[in-house]
Scaffold this active site. Structure first.
Site, PDB file in Angstrom:
ATOM      1  N   ASP A 196       9.932  30.669  13.049  1.00 25.11           N
ATOM      2  CA  ASP A 196      11.011  28.918  13.250  1.00 25.11           C
ATOM      3  C   ASP A 196      12.026  28.765  12.595  1.00 25.11           C
ATOM      4  O   ASP A 196      12.885  28.585  11.773  1.00 25.11           O
ATOM      5  CB  ASP A 196      10.215  27.981  13.220  1.00 25.11           C
ATOM      6  CG  ASP A 196      10.973  26.802  13.507  1.00 25.11           C
ATOM      7  OD1 ASP A 196      12.269  26.940  14.473  1.00 25.11           O
ATOM      8  OD2 ASP A 196       9.805  25.833  14.651  1.00 25.11           O
ATOM      9  N   HIS A 197      13.598  29.284  13.776  1.00 24.30           N
ATOM     10  CA  HIS A 197      14.904  29.065  12.784  1.00 24.30           C
ATOM     11  C   HIS A 197      15.167  27.786  12.590  1.00 24.30           C
ATOM     12  O   HIS A 197      16.152  28.154  11.791  1.00 24.30           O
ATOM     13  CB  HIS A 197      15.977  30.129  13.732  1.00 24.30           C
ATOM     14  CG  HIS A 197      16.780  30.728  12.827  1.00 24.30           C
ATOM     15  ND1 HIS A 197      17.425  30.210  11.974  1.00 24.30           N
ATOM     16  CD2 HIS A 197      17.615  31.422  13.235  1.00 24.30           C
ATOM     17  CE1 HIS A 197      18.332  31.087  11.037  1.00 24.30           C
ATOM     18  NE2 HIS A 197      18.571  31.504  11.988  1.00 24.30           N
ATOM     19  N   ARG A 198      14.904  26.551  13.017  1.00 25.17           N
ATOM     20  CA  ARG A 198      14.842  25.215  12.532  1.00 25.17           C
ATOM     21  C   ARG A 198      14.748  25.301  11.069  1.00 25.17           C
ATOM     22  O   ARG A 198      15.193  24.603  10.201  1.00 25.17           O
ATOM     23  CB  ARG A 198      13.916  24.175  13.348  1.00 25.17           C
ATOM     24  CG  ARG A 198      14.435  24.671  14.926  1.00 25.17           C
ATOM     25  CD  ARG A 198      13.817  23.625  15.670  1.00 25.17           C
ATOM     26  NE  ARG A 198      12.394  24.203  15.658  1.00 25.17           N
ATOM     27  CZ  ARG A 198      11.225  23.440  15.801  1.00 25.17           C
ATOM     28  NH1 ARG A 198      11.352  21.778  16.613  1.00 25.17           N
ATOM     29  NH2 ARG A 198       9.790  23.636  15.952  1.00 25.17           N
TER      30      ARG A 198
END
Length: 475
Positions: A445-447
């Protein structure tokens, strides 16, 4: 909400319970009994499928099956009566129960004969007392307190005892279903745990405290001898001769997984990175561990070493073990690893997880993997076993697939796909030699996981599999 009702002193009805966490319906997959069959307290009478798992339901009383209210394949709301049982067969004529979807309450002017047994929830009931007598005057308050505690454990319903109810201390330790599951996973006998919760309820902390002195004393089940680590390929419906199409209803586990995957794919911004690694030394280690007497009774395979490598990589990069809290706009850092193992079953993809995998030794991790796979193969994975995962491994290599771009299990930050391990030409010590090689893919999850962090985790896993002695030097 209770899971059984009484329509007369002779007939009792059992309602569809909430077998998960706030589920509203379940499909009846199979009846194990028919009208006229004798049933006993605790006997499994049917198997149902919820949006999370297939679960077997035990009947909470003795008697003879009078009526099955729904056929197999029917989706039933939680709280609807699914089976009626004659608890006093041969006692002469008696008014038979009506058959509404939900039993109507009895008129207040005709109170029913009291029962000492409390409502049950999926097998967490108590044995009915064989001795019944009128409670002495003044005993109602303690009985009411006991009923309130037992009602909470059986699904959140408090049932006040009638004046004629037997007041007998329960020999079964008081603990909620998730706590019972935790105790089972840790091999802890609840009868030996000292409760600290209100009213003598055993808490999760009590179970963990009991497990601390001897965490390795749990019985080690023998893993099945079959090779694949992903359980079973989904079975397609047999085509009808002459038909050009077959339509399969999407429901239960498959429907829930489809919705979860869509939500994950379009909510969490996925990034996937790949690395191809020489795992020849890991395969040699697997062969040696299979002969090690300390690993006797458990299955040793490449997935075990890969799982341990991922746990070490998470320990070195703890920020990857997190979750995104959209409502509060927070990153929730997890200080434990519940390691999910994706498993394909005839009902769809499920992801049970090994609780507190980070604390397990290699033999304990091997035993937990074996039990997880065996349970999933049998279709017995419980909703609790699939809840609370933090990071997942999906082993697509068992199908001969080299790699893929896995979708995150909802609520998790990363998932590692393991490709097929194949003999390939590889440059080793300056020469091209045949080596055991595989490709790993890590989606995150690139967040909350940037490229640097994700790359470090994947590189660490690859480095350990190339040189498995790092399991010792890095741990």
């Amino acid at each position: 909400m209770t899971t059984m009702t009484e329509t007369s002193a002779r007939f009792r009805e059992f309602k569809m319970p909430d077998v998960g966490e706030g589920l509203t319906e379940a499909e009846i997959l199979k009846w194990y009994v028919q009208p006229g069959d004798t049933v006993t307290d605790g006997q499994v009478v049917c198997e149902v499928e919820t949006a999370k798992a297939a679960v077997e339901l035990p009947i909470p009383f003795d008697g003879v099956v009078h009526e099955l209210r729904f056929p197999e394949g029917t989706t039933v709301d939680v709280g609807q009566v699914i089976i009626a049982v004659d608890v006093a067969p041969g006692s002469g004529e008696a008014a038979e129960p009506t058959a509404p979807a939900v039993a109507e309450p009895e008129p207040a002017a005709e109170p029913e004969a009291p029962k000492a047994r409390q409502p049950v929830l999926v097998g967490y009931g108590v044995a009915e007392s064989s001795t019944k007598r009128r409670a002495r005057k003044g005993t109602e308050p303690p009985a009411a307190a006991a009923a309130a505690i037992q009602g909470e454990l059986n699904g959140g319903t408090t049932v006040a005892p009638t004046p004629a109810a037997t007041v007998v201390p329960e020999s079964r330790p008081l603990a909620k279903p998730p706590v019972r599951k935790l105790a089972k996973d840790l091999g802890i006998d609840l009868a030996t745990v000292t409760p600290t919760g209100p009213g003598g309820i055993i808490t999760r902390e009590d179970v963990h405290a009991a497990a601390t002195p001897a965490p390795a004393q749990a019985s080690v089940p023998t893993a099945p001898a079959a090779a694949p680590e992903v359980v079973a390929v989904p079975v397609a419906a047999a085509p009808v001769p002459g038909a050009r199409e077959t339509r399969i209803p999407v429901k239960g586990v498959r429907k829930a997984i489809a919705q979860a995957m869509v939500g994950s794919a379009f909510t969490a911004p996925h990034v996937t990175e790949f690395v191809t690694v020489d795992v020849t030394r890991t395969m040699k280690l697997v062969a040696e561990l299979k002969e090690d007497k300390d690993m006797a009774g458990v299955r040793v395979n490449p997935l075990l070493i890969i799982a341990k490598a991922l746990l070490v990589a998470i320990k070195r990069n703890p920020e990857v073990n997190a979750a995104w809290d959209e409502a509060n706009q927070e990153i929730v850092q997890k200080h434990y690893v519940n390691l999910g193992i994706a498993a394909a079953t005839p009902r769809g993809l499920i992801v049970p997880n090994i609780k507190d995998a980070h604390d397990k030794t290699l033999p304990q991790l091997a035993a937990a993997l074996g039990e997880l796979v065996a349970t999933a193969r049998e279709g017995k994975t419980s909703p609790a076993a699939m809840a609370g995962g933090t990071v997942t491994i999906t082993n697509v290599g068992v199908f001969g697939v080299d790699t893929g771009t896995p979708i995150l299990n909802p609520g998790e930050s990363a998932i590692l796909a393991v490709g097929a391990i194949k003999l390939q030409p590889w440059v080793h010590k300056g020469k091209v030699k045949p080596r055991q090689v595989t490709t790993l893919a890590l989606s995150f999850d690139h967040r909350l996981v940037d490229g640097e962090l994700g790359s470090r985790v994947l590189a660490d896993v690859a480095a350990i599999l190339e040189q498995p002695k790092r399991l010792i030097t890095w741990a």
